[in-house]
Write a protein that holds these residues in place. Structure first.
Motif, PDB file in Angstrom:
ATOM      1  N   SER A 185       0.811  -1.214   0.000  1.00 25.64           N
ATOM      2  CA  SER A 185       0.000   0.000   0.000  1.00 25.64           C
ATOM      3  C   SER A 185       0.848   1.268   0.000  1.00 25.64           C
ATOM      4  CB  SER A 185      -0.939   0.003   1.207  1.00 25.64           C
ATOM      5  OG  SER A 185      -0.211  -0.044   2.421  1.00 25.64           O
ATOM      6  N   PHE A 186       2.016   1.229   0.651  1.00 23.30           N
ATOM      7  CA  PHE A 186       2.925   2.373   0.652  1.00 23.30           C
ATOM      8  C   PHE A 186       3.983   2.191  -0.427  1.00 23.30           C
ATOM      9  CE2 PHE A 186       0.976   3.842   4.428  1.00 23.30           C
ATOM     10  CZ  PHE A 186       1.318   5.183   4.532  1.00 23.30           C
ATOM     11  N   VAL A 187       4.292   3.284  -1.120  1.00 29.48           N
ATOM     12  CA  VAL A 187       5.213   3.242  -2.248  1.00 29.48           C
ATOM     13  C   VAL A 187       6.598   3.675  -1.789  1.00 29.48           C
ATOM     14  CG1 VAL A 187       5.653   4.066  -4.586  1.00 29.48           C
ATOM     15  CG2 VAL A 187       3.284   3.824  -3.762  1.00 29.48           C
ATOM     16  N   GLY A 188       7.603   2.874  -2.106  1.00 30.32           N
ATOM     17  CA  GLY A 188       8.986   3.209  -1.795  1.00 30.32           C
ATOM     18  C   GLY A 188       9.836   3.222  -3.049  1.00 30.32           C
ATOM     19  N   CYS A 189      10.757   4.182  -3.125  1.00 27.50           N
ATOM     20  CA  CYS A 189      11.581   4.311  -4.336  1.00 27.50           C
ATOM     21  C   CYS A 189      12.688   3.264  -4.405  1.00 27.50           C
ATOM     22  CB  CYS A 189      12.182   5.713  -4.415  1.00 27.50           C
ATOM     23  SG  CYS A 189      13.506   6.034  -3.206  1.00 27.50           S
ATOM     24  N   GLY A 190      13.098   2.741  -3.239  1.00 26.05           N
ATOM     25  CA  GLY A 190      14.152   1.735  -3.202  1.00 26.05           C
ATOM     26  C   GLY A 190      15.559   2.290  -3.141  1.00 26.05           C
ATOM     27  N   ASN A 191      15.709   3.619  -3.267  1.00 27.03           N
ATOM     28  CA  ASN A 191      17.053   4.200  -3.365  1.00 27.03           C
ATOM     29  C   ASN A 191      17.382   5.225  -2.291  1.00 27.03           C
ATOM     30  OD1 ASN A 191      17.838   2.822  -5.814  1.00 27.03           O
ATOM     31  ND2 ASN A 191      16.347   4.129  -6.879  1.00 27.03           N
ATOM     32  N   CYS A 192      16.384   5.828  -1.657  1.00 32.44           N
ATOM     33  CA  CYS A 192      16.671   6.864  -0.674  1.00 32.44           C
ATOM     34  C   CYS A 192      17.183   6.236   0.626  1.00 32.44           C
ATOM     35  CB  CYS A 192      15.421   7.707  -0.399  1.00 32.44           C
ATOM     36  SG  CYS A 192      14.127   6.847   0.530  1.00 32.44           S
ATOM     37  N   TYR A 201      15.925   6.125   3.572  1.00 31.09           N
ATOM     38  CA  TYR A 201      14.918   5.394   4.342  1.00 31.09           C
ATOM     39  C   TYR A 201      14.617   4.037   3.722  1.00 31.09           C
ATOM     40  CZ  TYR A 201      14.354   9.647   6.977  1.00 31.09           C
ATOM     41  OH  TYR A 201      14.611  10.736   7.783  1.00 31.09           O
ATOM     42  N   CYS A 202      14.468   3.981   2.420  1.00 33.27           N
ATOM     43  CA  CYS A 202      14.212   2.689   1.769  1.00 33.27           C
ATOM     44  C   CYS A 202      15.382   1.725   1.962  1.00 33.27           C
ATOM     45  CB  CYS A 202      13.942   2.887   0.280  1.00 33.27           C
ATOM     46  SG  CYS A 202      12.354   3.671  -0.092  1.00 33.27           S
ATOM     47  N   THR A 203      16.609   2.230   1.849  1.00 33.43           N
ATOM     48  CA  THR A 203      17.765   1.344   2.007  1.00 33.43           C
ATOM     49  C   THR A 203      17.966   0.908   3.452  1.00 33.43           C
ATOM     50  OG1 THR A 203      19.267   3.259   2.172  1.00 33.43           O
ATOM     51  CG2 THR A 203      18.946   2.272  -0.019  1.00 33.43           C
ATOM     52  N   ASP A 207      15.243  -0.065   5.207  1.00 34.46           N
ATOM     53  CA  ASP A 207      14.015  -0.846   5.427  1.00 34.46           C
ATOM     54  C   ASP A 207      12.927  -0.063   6.135  1.00 34.46           C
ATOM     55  OD1 ASP A 207      13.887  -3.240   4.133  1.00 34.46           O
ATOM     56  OD2 ASP A 207      14.580  -4.467   5.804  1.00 34.46           O
ATOM     57  N   LEU A 208      12.933   1.263   5.961  1.00 33.31           N
ATOM     58  CA  LEU A 208      11.886   2.123   6.521  1.00 33.31           C
ATOM     59  C   LEU A 208      11.046   2.673   5.370  1.00 33.31           C
ATOM     60  CD1 LEU A 208      14.137   3.989   9.125  1.00 33.31           C
ATOM     61  CD2 LEU A 208      12.551   2.104   9.585  1.00 33.31           C
ATOM     62  N   TRP A 209      10.407   1.767   4.664  1.00 32.55           N
ATOM     63  CA  TRP A 209       9.837   2.056   3.352  1.00 32.55           C
ATOM     64  C   TRP A 209       8.726   3.092   3.374  1.00 32.55           C
ATOM     65  CZ3 TRP A 209      11.814  -0.095  -1.129  1.00 32.55           C
ATOM     66  CH2 TRP A 209      12.775  -1.096  -0.949  1.00 32.55           C
ATOM     67  N   SER A 210       7.891   3.102   4.394  1.00 34.82           N
ATOM     68  CA  SER A 210       6.780   4.061   4.394  1.00 34.82           C
ATOM     69  C   SER A 210       7.257   5.493   4.644  1.00 34.82           C
ATOM     70  CB  SER A 210       5.735   3.668   5.437  1.00 34.82           C
ATOM     71  OG  SER A 210       6.243   3.798   6.756  1.00 34.82           O
ATOM     72  N   LEU A 211       8.544   5.657   4.945  1.00 35.35           N
ATOM     73  CA  LEU A 211       9.123   6.979   5.181  1.00 35.35           C
ATOM     74  C   LEU A 211       9.920   7.478   3.979  1.00 35.35           C
ATOM     75  CD1 LEU A 211      10.363   6.357   8.838  1.00 35.35           C
ATOM     76  CD2 LEU A 211       8.163   7.257   8.074  1.00 35.35           C
ATOM     77  N   CYS A 212       9.713   6.847   2.826  1.00 36.72           N
ATOM     78  CA  CYS A 212      10.458   7.185   1.607  1.00 36.72           C
ATOM     79  C   CYS A 212      10.484   8.690   1.347  1.00 36.72           C
ATOM     80  CB  CYS A 212       9.822   6.466   0.419  1.00 36.72           C
ATOM     81  SG  CYS A 212      10.613   6.828  -1.167  1.00 36.72           S
ATOM     82  N   VAL A 248       6.374  11.976   4.566  1.00 36.62           N
ATOM     83  CA  VAL A 248       6.421  10.514   4.562  1.00 36.62           C
ATOM     84  C   VAL A 248       6.158  10.039   3.137  1.00 36.62           C
ATOM     85  CG1 VAL A 248       5.696  10.350   6.971  1.00 36.62           C
ATOM     86  CG2 VAL A 248       3.960  10.308   5.158  1.00 36.62           C
ATOM     87  N   GLY A 249       6.216   8.729   2.934  1.00 35.25           N
ATOM     88  CA  GLY A 249       6.018   8.199   1.598  1.00 35.25           C
ATOM     89  C   GLY A 249       4.579   8.291   1.134  1.00 35.25           C
TER      90      GLY A 249
END
Length: 390
Positions: free
Chosen positions: A86-93, A95-97, A99-104, A122-123
């Motif tokens: 449901s939450f979108v993460g870019c995979g590169n910032c 926060y995503c790196t 494992d805090l994906w909803s905070l992208c 937040v993401g």
């Protein structure tokens, strides 16, 4: 295409909207097969989340088939049956790196709203207001999924039931995160406020992480029954007992080691605090009703852990900060970091470790969406979750 749209407080309508298109190289288009209504969607329906606009498509918990891929997509292909976080993460910032994906940092294009509300952006979340990115939701025939290599997950071949797999999109990782980041471990006593899908998953996750005893607190009979029968945990009906006293009795006077709040901003209570919170919320003197969260903090043992899974949007009154500080509690909260958990949860659902199919008490068509939400909101006909199938 057809979609279920928000038209104002407590107003939903099925409308024709434009088909989604690929906008960025990492996008895919998903033909939706199942899209579940979530308890946090009721906050949108009730007008408690800012930055909704008439015509916004709702829905963020879904499963479907990829029908088009952008030129930059590497790990997904047309024909893949996927659950989408449901939450979108870019995979590169950063926060995503971590494992805090909803905070992208990169997916919410309207970050100024949340910066003003919460001090940081937040993401983005599908179908969850322009404050969280303004992305169209999943209660529609098709949906655009950005950063699909990071946010979409193939459903295992052995998991044929869409109505079980769809809950790996949001309820599953949200509930699991509460137990994991709440620090549940072997021998713990865990109390979970809320026996909806998220609360039930948090309870089952606590069992699987080694908790000695898990107690789920609610008032809706069908939810409490599901928690006992499908998740194998104890239950308390808060309208029939003093929850704090009962939890102390069950724990030798200490209180639970971990308390998980899975209710959120529209919590109910049989006591006078409910009327107090309800009046202040309706007058917009506070944005959220924190009854269950207050009770969790008060009930938790000294030195224990409280995790807030329920969605809160702004400010609350009578927050027991003194109890939090003087009891030495660890307090955490988060929107779900689903990319961290979804692959494991899909495997657990496929193996039968994590039951989810029973949440889908009311499968229905998209045309029945307004009726489904009305039933869901007012807890009629034993409705735990309506799921729209295509």
């Amino acid at each position: 295409m057809k979609a279920l749209c928000w038209e104002g407080t407590n107003k939903l309508r099925v409308e024709r909207v434009p088909d989604p298109e690929i906008r960025n190289s990492g996008d895919v288009i998903v033909k939706v097969r199942a899209s579940a209504a979530c308890g946090s969607d009721l906050h949108l329906l009730g007008g408690y989340i800012p930055a909704m606009e008439a015509g916004d498509v709702l829905g963020h918990e879904f499963l479907g088939e990829i029908v088009e891929v952008g030129p930059g997509v590497r790990n997904r292909k047309v024909g893949d049956r996927v659950v989408v976080c449901s939450f979108v993460g870019c995979g590169n910032c950063w926060y995503c790196t971590h494992d805090l994906w909803s905070l992208c940092d990169n997916t919410n294009t309207n970050s100024g709203i949340t910066q003003a509300l919460w001090g940081s952006d937040v993401g983005a979340c599908f179908g969850y207001s322009h404050a969280l990115g303004g992305l169209a939701g999943s209660h529609a025939e098709y949906i655009r999924v950005p950063f699909a290599d990071h946010g979409s997950f193939p459903v295992p071949d052995g998991l044929d039931d869409d109505l079980a797999a769809v809950f790996a999109s949001d309820a599953g990782p949200t509930g699991w995160m509460g137990a994991d980041l709440g620090g549940v471990g072997p021998g713990d006593v865990v109390a979970v406020w809320g026996a909806g899908a998220v609360g039930q998953v948090a309870a089952r996750a606590s069992v699987l992480l080694g908790a000695e005893r898990v107690i789920v607190i609610d008032r809706i009979p069908e939810r409490l029954r599901q928690a006992r029968e499908h998740m194998g945990v104890e239950t308390l009906d808060y309208t029939k007992t003093d929850v704090g006293a009962e939890l102390r009795e069950l724990t030798g006077g200490r209180g639970p080691d971990v308390c998980i709040e899975a209710v959120g901003m529209e919590a109910h209570s049989p006591g006078p605090e409910y009327a107090y919170d309800q009046i202040k919320q309706q007058l917009r003197l506070q944005s959220d009703r924190p009854t269950a969260l207050r009770e969790a903090i008060q009930a938790c043992r000294k030195g224990g852990s409280v995790f807030c899974l329920g969605v809160f949007g702004g400010v609350v009154d009578k927050f027991p900060l003194g109890a939090l500080m003087n009891k030495g509690l660890v307090f955490r909260g988060a929107q779900q970091h689903g990319q961290r958990y979804i692959p494991e949860l899909l495997d657990r659902i496929a193996r039968g470790d994590l039951p989810t199919r029973h949440f889908a008490t009311h499968p229905m068509t998209l045309d029945e969406g307004p009726e489904g939400y009305e039933m869901f909101k007012h807890k009629r006909d034993g409705c735990v979750r309506p799921v729209f199938q295509f």
